[in-house]
Design a protein around this motif. Sequence first.
Motif, PDB file in Angstrom:
ATOM      1  N   PHE A  63      42.887  19.589  36.694  1.00  0.00           N
ATOM      2  CA  PHE A  63      43.608  20.245  35.608  1.00  0.00           C
ATOM      3  C   PHE A  63      44.037  19.247  34.526  1.00  0.00           C
ATOM      4  CE2 PHE A  63      44.082  23.920  38.418  1.00  0.00           C
ATOM      5  CZ  PHE A  63      44.038  24.961  37.511  1.00  0.00           C
ATOM      6  N   TYR A  81      46.894  24.750  43.403  1.00  0.00           N
ATOM      7  CA  TYR A  81      45.544  24.759  42.841  1.00  0.00           C
ATOM      8  C   TYR A  81      45.050  23.323  42.692  1.00  0.00           C
ATOM      9  CZ  TYR A  81      46.990  29.418  41.244  1.00  0.00           C
ATOM     10  OH  TYR A  81      47.475  30.693  41.151  1.00  0.00           O
ATOM     11  N   PRO A 101      40.669  23.557  38.288  1.00  0.00           N
ATOM     12  CA  PRO A 101      40.568  24.806  37.530  1.00  0.00           C
ATOM     13  C   PRO A 101      39.315  25.594  37.905  1.00  0.00           C
ATOM     14  CG  PRO A 101      40.096  22.911  36.120  1.00  0.00           C
ATOM     15  CD  PRO A 101      40.530  22.364  37.438  1.00  0.00           C
ATOM     16  N   GLN A 124      38.917  29.119  33.744  1.00  0.00           N
ATOM     17  CA  GLN A 124      40.033  28.295  33.261  1.00  0.00           C
ATOM     18  C   GLN A 124      39.505  27.078  32.495  1.00  0.00           C
ATOM     19  OE1 GLN A 124      42.131  27.705  36.944  1.00  0.00           O
ATOM     20  NE2 GLN A 124      42.876  29.814  36.993  1.00  0.00           N
ATOM     21  N   THR A 143      38.800  35.752  39.327  1.00  0.00           N
ATOM     22  CA  THR A 143      38.198  34.542  38.763  1.00  0.00           C
ATOM     23  C   THR A 143      39.256  33.526  38.331  1.00  0.00           C
ATOM     24  OG1 THR A 143      38.204  35.619  36.599  1.00  0.00           O
ATOM     25  CG2 THR A 143      36.165  35.746  37.872  1.00  0.00           C
ATOM     26  N   GLY A 144      40.513  33.917  38.384  1.00  0.00           N
ATOM     27  CA  GLY A 144      41.582  33.043  37.901  1.00  0.00           C
ATOM     28  C   GLY A 144      41.841  33.233  36.414  1.00  0.00           C
ATOM     29  N   LYS A 145      41.443  34.386  35.888  1.00  0.00           N
ATOM     30  CA  LYS A 145      41.566  34.617  34.450  1.00  0.00           C
ATOM     31  C   LYS A 145      43.022  34.632  33.984  1.00  0.00           C
ATOM     32  CE  LYS A 145      41.219  39.628  35.006  1.00  0.00           C
ATOM     33  NZ  LYS A 145      42.554  40.119  34.696  1.00  0.00           N
ATOM     34  N   THR A 146      43.921  35.098  34.855  1.00  0.00           N
ATOM     35  CA  THR A 146      45.316  35.217  34.429  1.00  0.00           C
ATOM     36  C   THR A 146      45.879  33.854  34.017  1.00  0.00           C
ATOM     37  OG1 THR A 146      45.471  36.965  36.066  1.00  0.00           O
ATOM     38  CG2 THR A 146      47.522  36.261  35.034  1.00  0.00           C
ATOM     39  N   ALA A 147      45.643  32.853  34.869  1.00  0.00           N
ATOM     40  CA  ALA A 147      46.090  31.506  34.498  1.00  0.00           C
ATOM     41  C   ALA A 147      45.321  31.027  33.271  1.00  0.00           C
ATOM     42  CB  ALA A 147      45.881  30.545  35.664  1.00  0.00           C
ATOM     43  N   TYR A 177      54.047  30.020  36.432  1.00  0.00           N
ATOM     44  CA  TYR A 177      53.517  28.870  35.683  1.00  0.00           C
ATOM     45  C   TYR A 177      54.534  28.343  34.674  1.00  0.00           C
ATOM     46  CZ  TYR A 177      49.156  30.844  37.522  1.00  0.00           C
ATOM     47  OH  TYR A 177      48.191  31.365  38.334  1.00  0.00           O
ATOM     48  N   ASP A 203      45.718  43.349  42.967  1.00  0.00           N
ATOM     49  CA  ASP A 203      45.300  41.986  43.310  1.00  0.00           C
ATOM     50  C   ASP A 203      45.000  41.918  44.801  1.00  0.00           C
ATOM     51  OD1 ASP A 203      44.799  39.290  43.292  1.00  0.00           O
ATOM     52  OD2 ASP A 203      46.908  38.732  43.435  1.00  0.00           O
ATOM     53  N   ARG A 241      33.058  32.171  43.066  1.00  0.00           N
ATOM     54  CA  ARG A 241      34.162  31.860  42.161  1.00  0.00           C
ATOM     55  C   ARG A 241      33.676  30.915  41.076  1.00  0.00           C
ATOM     56  NH1 ARG A 241      39.803  31.765  41.958  1.00  0.00           N
ATOM     57  NH2 ARG A 241      40.212  32.946  43.804  1.00  0.00           N
TER      58      ARG A 241
HETATM   59  P1  AMP Z   1      43.159  36.322  38.791  1.00  0.00           P
HETATM   60  O1  AMP Z   1      41.666  36.405  38.573  1.00  0.00           O
HETATM   61  O2  AMP Z   1      43.856  35.786  37.620  1.00  0.00           O
HETATM   62  O3  AMP Z   1      43.695  37.631  39.259  1.00  0.00           O
HETATM   63  O4  AMP Z   1      43.422  35.263  39.958  1.00  0.00           O
HETATM   64  C1  AMP Z   1      42.930  35.458  41.247  1.00  0.00           C
HETATM   65  C2  AMP Z   1      43.629  34.588  42.267  1.00  0.00           C
HETATM   66  O5  AMP Z   1      43.213  33.235  42.136  1.00  0.00           O
HETATM   67  C3  AMP Z   1      45.130  34.590  42.165  1.00  0.00           C
HETATM   68  O6  AMP Z   1      45.651  34.826  43.443  1.00  0.00           O
HETATM   69  C4  AMP Z   1      45.488  33.199  41.679  1.00  0.00           C
HETATM   70  O7  AMP Z   1      46.711  32.776  42.230  1.00  0.00           O
HETATM   71  C5  AMP Z   1      44.335  32.365  42.205  1.00  0.00           C
HETATM   72  N1  AMP Z   1      44.017  31.207  41.351  1.00  0.00           N
HETATM   73  C6  AMP Z   1      44.086  31.122  40.005  1.00  0.00           C
HETATM   74  N2  AMP Z   1      43.704  29.908  39.581  1.00  0.00           N
HETATM   75  C7  AMP Z   1      43.352  29.194  40.671  1.00  0.00           C
HETATM   76  C8  AMP Z   1      42.865  27.863  40.865  1.00  0.00           C
HETATM   77  N3  AMP Z   1      42.635  27.044  39.869  1.00  0.00           N
HETATM   78  N4  AMP Z   1      42.632  27.462  42.138  1.00  0.00           N
HETATM   79  C9  AMP Z   1      42.843  28.300  43.171  1.00  0.00           C
HETATM   80  N5  AMP Z   1      43.319  29.562  43.058  1.00  0.00           N
HETATM   81  C10 AMP Z   1      43.567  30.023  41.815  1.00  0.00           C
END
Ligand code: AMP
Length: 429
Positions: A3, A21, A24, A28, A49-53, A98, A310, A423
Motif C-alpha cells: 500500500f 490488508y 492492495p 485498489q 474485489t475490494g472496491k469500497t476501499a 479507514y 457482503d 481476486r
Molecule cells: P468490497 O469489494 O469492497 O466489498 O470488499 C470485499 C472484502 O475485501 C471486504 O471484506 C474487505 O474488507 C476486503 N478487502 C478490501 N481490501 C482488501 C485488501 N487489500 N486485502 C485484503 N482484503 C481486502
Amino acid sequence: MSFDTLGLSPELLRAVAEQGYAQPTPIQKQAIPVALEGRDLLAGAQTGTGKTAGFTLPILQRLSEAPPARGESRAIRALILTPTRELAAQVHESVAAYGKHLSLRSTVVFGGVGMTPQVDRLRKGVDILVATPGRLLDHARQKTVALDRVEIFVLDEADRMLDMGFIHDVRKIMSLLPRQRQNLLFSATFSDEIRSLSGQVLHNPVEVEVARRNATADTVDQRIYPIEKERKRALLSWLVGDGQWKQVLVFARTKHGADRLGRQLEQDGIRAAVLHGDKSQGARTKALEGFKSGKVAVLVATDIAARGLDIDQLPHVVNYELPNVPEDYVHRIGRTGRAGASGQAVSLVSEDEAKQLNAIERLLKRELPRATAPGFEPGFTLSSRPGNPAGRRPREHHDGVRRSPQAEGARRNPGNTNRGSARAGGHRG
Ligand code: AMP
C-alpha cells in the motif's frame, strides 16, 4: 506491491494495516492513484474485489488534505450513493474503519428506519455521507440535508442502481450537486445504459476494470437436480442435512415463497432465516447477523434482498427456483467459492423451469451437469439441448451424481482452483 506506493497518508496506511490488508487488490492499485489525482473514474468492479476501499481511501485522503477554510462550517463534501441499505451500512462501516485516525465525520442514511436520528446526526455536521437514493431525497425535500458543497460524488454499484429503478432519483440528486466536482462510478457490468449514464456523469474519466470474480466455469461446482416442485423442500432439507452444510444461501423467487420455505426448513429442524424486501430493518439485521455468526445455517433470500450483501464467499448457494433472467443466475452463483476451495451451486429445477434452464445454459455456453440424490429420482428428464423443452423420457438410471468434465476435474483436484487469482483478476464471467 504494498500500500505504501499508492501515495496514501500515514494515518490511512495505519488504518489499512490494522484491517490486516497486506497488499492492495487490483482495483485498489488502479483506482486509488487516479482518484487521488482528482480525476473522474469509471471502474468496472463488483463486490468482493475490494472496491469500497478503492474509493473510500482516496476520498478520506483528499478531504483531510484540504480541510475547509477556518471559520467555514462543516458541510457534506463527499456523497456516496449505494443501491441498498445493507450496502450503505457496509460502506459506512468502511469509511469509519479507514478513517479512524482522521478527524473527518461521516454518517449513513437509508430508508426503513426513522428519520429523526438521521436528521440529528446530519445537523451535527458531517463531511462524508453514505446514502440510498430514496431516503436522501426525502432529506433533501425536508431540507435536512444540503448537498451544495459536495466535492466528490460516488455512484456505487451503478448497474444495480439502474436495475432497481433508481435512475430518476439519482438524476434528481445530481441536480442538487455543484457542477464542479469529482465523480467516481463503480459498476459490475458495462451495459449500454451504464455507458450512457457515465457519459453524462463523468468528465474525461480514467477507465479501470478488473475481471469478474464469478468465473462460473472453473471455481464453482454447479449441479442441476431435476426434481418435482412439491419435492423440492424435502430434497433441500436432505442436501443440507446429508452434506452437513453449515452456511447456505438459498434463493427463492418470491417473498411469500421465501417465508414459507423458511418456516418449512425450521419444521425440518434446520435453523433458517429469511431476508426479503418486506422485512423490517431490524429483522434484516438480525437475519444477517445470525447467518454470519453461524447460528443460522440457511438464509433464504430473494434476489433483490440479496443484492449488496457482503456475503459472497459462501460454500453453498442453492437456487430453489431458477431466476427468470439468466444473468441473475450468474450473479447468484458468484456468491459461492472460498479461497482455496471451490464453492458449490445447486439448482433444484422442476419440469416447468426447463425454459429458464435452457436460457442459462445458452448464456454460459455449456451444459450444466445433472445430479440426483438417493430417494429423489425425478420422474422426468431435463433436456440440455438449448431450446428443447423437457422431455418425458423414461427415467435414466444413475447412481448419485453425474458430473461435467470441468466439475470432475475440479473435484479430483480441489486445490487447483484459480480462486486465489480470481481476486487478482480471474476469468471474465
Ligand atoms: P468490497 O469489494 O469492497 O466489498 O470488499 C470485499 C472484502 O475485501 C471486504 O471484506 C474487505 O474488507 C476486503 N478487502 C478490501 N481490501 C482488501 C485488501 N487489500 N486485502 C485484503 N482484503 C481486502
